[in-house]
Motif scaffolding. Structure first.
Motif: not given
Length: 221
Positions: A162-185
């Motif tokens: 997931a994009p790094a910014d989207t992963a950060s948004e999901l962490r505000l909603l879920a109790d935990e986010v496990i994402c292997i790769d969080e590219p900026v681009v």
């Protein structure tokens, strides 16, 4: 990071979820792409698998552009992407028409994939939501918000990329986010797979049948 295919991504995610092995967890796959990944996770964790039927609401002239998402329920849960709706000048009538179309597809998938079986009871349980990747996050956000109404004990999002910014948004909603790769681009989810072949209904049904068979053989059904 480039994954060979969804199976490899699922096995990598399964190991990252090792803390939930043998726990009272339920794996929920977003079909179609999330199903092969979720099957690998369910096998590894010894957890039951169900489907979470949520659909992206695409802009009529650009179906890949998400103006929101909708999750099955009574009533259905709708998440609107107001920025896209304003930018594309989407009137309420067009938005509602897309909602009705995607609700019909959700109903069709529950009949085809699960013979109309009602969603699994997840109250008080750890729920692991799985997809093959996230771009804007609209679909996953709808999934999380809808699941909260079913009162799980904990919501964990498990995704390969997931994009790094989207992963950060999901962490505000879920109790935990496990994402292997969080590219900026980012670009597109398929850029992170060697094989990102689109799945058919028959592929999904075969994956679910194979999981049921292997669970029955191992005594975890």
């Amino acid at each position: 990071m480039i994954f060979r295919n969804r199976t490899e991504a699922g096995r990598l995610l399964a190991r990252a979820l090792n803390a939930y092995r043998g726990k009272d967890a339920v794996v929920l796959a977003l079909p179609r792409g999330g199903v092969p990944i979720a099957c690998e996770i369910a096998r590894y964790l010894g957890a039951p698998l169900d489907l979470l039927l949520v659909r992206k609401l695409g802009v009529p002239s650009q179906p890949e552009l998400a103006m929101g998402a909708i999750l099955e329920g009574s009533p259905p849960i709708v998440v609107r992407n107001e920025n896209v709706i304003r930018q594309e000048w989407i009137p309420g009538t067009k938005f509602n028409a897309v909602c009705e179309k995607e609700l019909a597809e959700i109903d069709r998938r529950r009949r085809i994939y699960l013979a109309g079986r009602l969603p699994m009871n997840v109250a008080g349980k750890t729920v692991i939501i799985v997809d093959d990747g996230v771009a804007t996050g609209a679909t996953m956000k709808a999934a999380i918000k809808g699941l909260r109404k079913r009162e799980p004990g904990r919501i964990v999002v498990a995704i390969p990329v997931a994009p790094a910014d989207t992963a950060s948004e999901l962490r505000l909603l879920a109790d935990e986010v496990i994402c292997i790769d969080e590219p900026v681009v980012f670009g597109a989810i398929g850029n992170f797979y060697d094989d990102f072949t689109q799945l058919s209904d028959d592929d999904v049904i075969a994956q679910l049948e194979d999981l049921r068979s292997s669970s029955a053989r191992s005594g975890t059904a």
